[in-house]
Design an enzyme around this catalytic site. Structure first.
Site, PDB file in Angstrom:
ATOM      1  N   TYR A 143      56.439  17.036   0.449  1.00 59.22           N
ATOM      2  CA  TYR A 143      56.869  18.232   1.200  1.00 59.22           C
ATOM      3  C   TYR A 143      57.602  17.848   2.480  1.00 59.22           C
ATOM      4  O   TYR A 143      58.481  18.563   2.934  1.00 59.22           O
ATOM      5  CB  TYR A 143      55.644  19.075   1.586  1.00 59.22           C
ATOM      6  CG  TYR A 143      55.292  20.140   0.586  1.00 59.22           C
ATOM      7  CD1 TYR A 143      54.833  19.781  -0.681  1.00 59.22           C
ATOM      8  CD2 TYR A 143      55.389  21.489   0.893  1.00 59.22           C
ATOM      9  CE1 TYR A 143      54.494  20.758  -1.602  1.00 59.22           C
ATOM     10  CE2 TYR A 143      55.057  22.458  -0.022  1.00 59.22           C
ATOM     11  CZ  TYR A 143      54.604  22.097  -1.264  1.00 59.22           C
ATOM     12  OH  TYR A 143      54.278  23.063  -2.170  1.00 59.22           O
ATOM     13  N   LYS A 189      47.534  10.910  -9.091  1.00 58.41           N
ATOM     14  CA  LYS A 189      48.266  10.414 -10.266  1.00 58.41           C
ATOM     15  C   LYS A 189      48.387   8.904 -10.093  1.00 58.41           C
ATOM     16  O   LYS A 189      49.474   8.327 -10.096  1.00 58.41           O
ATOM     17  CB  LYS A 189      49.626  11.129 -10.341  1.00 58.41           C
ATOM     18  CG  LYS A 189      50.402  10.883 -11.612  1.00 58.41           C
ATOM     19  CD  LYS A 189      49.806  11.549 -12.851  1.00 58.41           C
ATOM     20  CE  LYS A 189      50.545  11.097 -14.098  1.00 58.41           C
ATOM     21  NZ  LYS A 189      49.857  11.489 -15.350  1.00 58.41           N
ATOM     22  N   ASP A 221      46.968  15.673 -14.235  1.00 63.78           N
ATOM     23  CA  ASP A 221      47.185  16.366 -15.516  1.00 63.78           C
ATOM     24  C   ASP A 221      45.847  16.728 -16.148  1.00 63.78           C
ATOM     25  O   ASP A 221      45.654  17.839 -16.654  1.00 63.78           O
ATOM     26  CB  ASP A 221      48.072  15.522 -16.457  1.00 63.78           C
ATOM     27  CG  ASP A 221      47.635  14.064 -16.573  1.00 63.78           C
ATOM     28  OD1 ASP A 221      46.768  13.616 -15.778  1.00 63.78           O
ATOM     29  OD2 ASP A 221      48.151  13.364 -17.462  1.00 63.78           O
ATOM     30  N   ASP A 245      49.196  22.442  -4.203  1.00 61.83           N
ATOM     31  CA  ASP A 245      49.971  23.677  -4.346  1.00 61.83           C
ATOM     32  C   ASP A 245      49.835  24.205  -5.764  1.00 61.83           C
ATOM     33  O   ASP A 245      49.558  25.385  -5.991  1.00 61.83           O
ATOM     34  CB  ASP A 245      51.444  23.378  -4.020  1.00 61.83           C
ATOM     35  CG  ASP A 245      52.327  24.597  -4.194  1.00 61.83           C
ATOM     36  OD1 ASP A 245      51.935  25.683  -3.737  1.00 61.83           O
ATOM     37  OD2 ASP A 245      53.414  24.458  -4.803  1.00 61.83           O
ATOM     38  N   ASP A 249      47.182  27.508  -7.350  1.00 62.06           N
ATOM     39  CA  ASP A 249      47.649  28.690  -8.092  1.00 62.06           C
ATOM     40  C   ASP A 249      46.881  28.822  -9.402  1.00 62.06           C
ATOM     41  O   ASP A 249      46.487  29.921  -9.803  1.00 62.06           O
ATOM     42  CB  ASP A 249      49.151  28.587  -8.412  1.00 62.06           C
ATOM     43  CG  ASP A 249      50.021  29.267  -7.362  1.00 62.06           C
ATOM     44  OD1 ASP A 249      49.594  29.340  -6.190  1.00 62.06           O
ATOM     45  OD2 ASP A 249      51.134  29.727  -7.714  1.00 62.06           O
TER      46      ASP A 249
HETATM   47  C1  IPM Z   1      51.765  27.966  -0.772  1.00 61.11           C
HETATM   48  C2  IPM Z   1      53.208  28.292  -1.072  1.00 61.11           C
HETATM   49  C3  IPM Z   1      54.098  27.440  -0.181  1.00 61.11           C
HETATM   50  C4  IPM Z   1      53.815  25.989  -0.499  1.00 61.11           C
HETATM   51  C5  IPM Z   1      55.594  27.746  -0.315  1.00 61.11           C
HETATM   52  C6  IPM Z   1      55.893  29.198  -0.057  1.00 61.11           C
HETATM   53  C7  IPM Z   1      56.426  26.858   0.564  1.00 61.11           C
HETATM   54  O1  IPM Z   1      53.477  28.115  -2.416  1.00 61.11           O
HETATM   55  O2  IPM Z   1      51.335  28.158   0.377  1.00 61.11           O
HETATM   56  O3  IPM Z   1      51.074  27.545  -1.696  1.00 61.11           O
HETATM   57  O4  IPM Z   1      54.409  25.423  -1.430  1.00 61.11           O
HETATM   58  O5  IPM Z   1      52.994  25.400   0.191  1.00 61.11           O
HETATM   59 MG    MG Z   2      51.772  27.661  -3.598  1.00 64.63          MG
END
Ligand code: IPM
Ligand code: MG
Length: 356
Positions: A143, A189, A221, A245, A249
Site C-alpha cells: 500500500y 505467503k 490462500d 484488506d 471483506d
Molecule cells: C478498506 C478499504 C480501503 C483499503 C480502500 C478504500 C483504500 O478497502 O478500508 O478496507 O484498501 O484499505
Molecule cells: Mg477493504
C-alpha cells in the site's frame, strides 16, 4: 467528560450512516452524562469538490487535535476517472492512516445469533458460530511502497515490511489474544514472498514472549479457504495490509452482511479512527436504505478503545443485539417479503434501545 470527535462523513452513503451513528453517540452521552463535541471536516470526494485536494491540511490538523476520528466512507465513480492517482478519494484514507500513525486495524467479525439465517454458510458448517478478529497491519506493505511505471512501461508496486513494523503489530495481536481465546493465526505467503518470510520469522520470535498464547501460521490462500470452511477455528487473525484488506471483506460477508462490520484503527496513542469496513456504496447513496449498524458499532469501539468507556460501549453493543433480536432489518439483511427499515428508522431503533 467532554470528548472531541473529528467527523468525516465522506461520500456516498457516508453522510447518512454517520448521521445515525452520531445520534446514537448522543443518546449514550445523555444516558451516561458525557458530551461529544463534533468537528466536521472534509476528506475524499467531498473534499476534492470543495477544495481540490482529497485530504486538505486542515482536516489532518483537526484530526490530530481531536480525541478520535469518526469516518463514514470515501470514494465513488465520480472521482474515479477525473482524478490522478495521488488525489483519489481513497488516497485520503491512506493519508489519514499514515499521518495519524494508525498501524493497527481491528476488524471483528462475529455471527450475531439473530442473523444466523443471513450467513451464507450452511448451518452444519457454522455450528456454534464464530467470533474472530482480523488484525490488519495498516501503514505498511505494498500500500505504501513506491509505485511507478518504468521506461519499458512496466508497472511496479514495491511490497516491503521492516522488522519493527511487524514486531509492533505482532505484539498487539498476542496482547489482544490474551483478552480473548488466546490463539493467534498469522497469515502470510511465506512460500513465495520475501516480505512474508520476514513477517513469519518476526511473528515467531515475538510469539516466544507469549507462551500462554497458541500461535499458528497459515498461507493466505489457505486462510481464505478456511474462513468459509471452518471460521470457528479462528480467534485473532494477524496479517499484513493487503491480505488483511481482502480477508476482512471475506470475514464480513460470512457474518451475513458487509453492512455489519465495524473497525478501529489505532496507533501508539489513545486516538483512533473508527469506520465501517464497507465502502461508500454509490449505488444506494441518497436513498436512505443503507445499514448504519457497522458505523454505530464503530462508535462502540471508539468508546471502548479510545475513551476507555466500556459500560457505554457495552450499551451500544447491547442495543444493536436488541434491535436485531426484535427482527428489525435494513434492506441488506431483510429476507424476501420482509419490509426493511430505512437508515433513519434503524438509527431510531438503536437510539431508543440505548436510551433504555
Ligand atoms: C478498506 C478499504 C480501503 C483499503 C480502500 C478504500 C483504500 O478497502 O478500508 O478496507 O484498501 O484499505
Ligand atoms: Mg477493504
Amino acid at each position: 467528560m467532554n470528548y472531541k470527535i473529528a467527523v468525516i462523513k465522506g461520500d456516498g452513503i457516508g453522510p447518512e450512516i454517520v448521521t445515525e451513528a452520531m445520534r446514537v453517540l448522543d443518546a449514550v452521552g445523555k444516558r451516561f452524562g458525557h458530551t461529544f463535541l463534533y468537528e466536521e471536516v472534509l476528506a475524499g470526494g467531498a473534499a476534492i469538490d470543495a477544495t481540490g485536494s482529497c485530504l486538505p491540511p486542515e482536516t489532518v490538523r483537526a484530526c490530530l487535535a481531536s480525541d478520535s476520528v469518526l469516518l463514514g466512507a470515501v470514494g465513488g465513480p465520480k472521482w474515479d476517472k477525473e482524478q490522478p492517482p495521488e488525489n483519489r478519494p481513497e488516497k485520503a484514507l491512506l493519508g489519514l492512516r499514515k499521518e495519524l500513525g494508525l498501524f493497527a486495524n481491528i476488524r471483528p467479525a462475529t455471527l450475531y445469533a439473530p442473523l444466523a439465517g443471513a450467513c451464507p454458510i450452511k448451518p452444519e458448517i457454522i455450528g456454534g458460530g464464530f467470533d474472530l478478529v482480523v488484525l490488519r497491519e495498516l501503514t505498511g506493505d505494498v500500500y505504501f511502497g513506491k509505485k511507478y511505471r518504468d521506461a519499458d512501461g512496466v508497472a511496479h508496486d514495491d511490497m516491503n515490511y521492516s522488522v519493527a513494523e511487524v514486531e509492533r503489530i505482532a505484539h498487539r495481536a498476542f496482547q489482544m489474544a490474551r483478552q480473548r481465546k488466546k490463539h493467534v493465526t498469522s497469515v502470510d505467503k511465506a512460500n513465495v514472498l520475501e516480505t512474508s518470510r520476514l513477517w513469519r520469522e518476526t511473528v515467531q520470535r515475538v510469539a516466544l514472549a507469549y507462551p500462554d498464547v497458541q500461535a499458528d501460521y497459515m498461507y493466505v490462500d489457505n486462510a481464505a479457504m478456511q474462513l468459509v470452511r471452518n471460521p470457528g477455528q479462528f480467534d485473532v487473525l494477524l496479517t499484513g495490509n493487503l491480505f488483511g484488506d481482502i480477508l476482512s471483506d471475506e470475514a464480513s460477508m460470512i457474518t451475513g452482511s458487509i453492512g455489519m462490520l465495524p473497525s478501529a484503527s489505532l496507533g501508539e496513542t489513545s486516538r483512533g479512527m473508527y469506520e465501517p469496513i464497507h465502502g461508500s456504496a454509490p449505488d444506494i447513496a441518497g436513498k436512505g436504505i443503507a445499514n448504519p449498524i457497522a458505523t454505530i458499532l464503530s462508535c462502540g469501539m471508539m468508546l471502548r478503545y479510545s475513551f476507555d468507556l466500556s459500560a457505554e460501549a457495552d450499551a451500544i453493543d447491547a442495543a444493536v443485539n436488541e434491535v436485531l433480536a426484535a427482527g428489525l432489518r435494513t434492506a441488506d439483511l431483510a429476507k424476501p417479503g420482509e419490509q426493511p427499515l430505512s437508515t433513519r428508522q434503524m438509527g431510531d431503533a438503536v437510539v431508543k434501545a440505548v436510551a433504555g
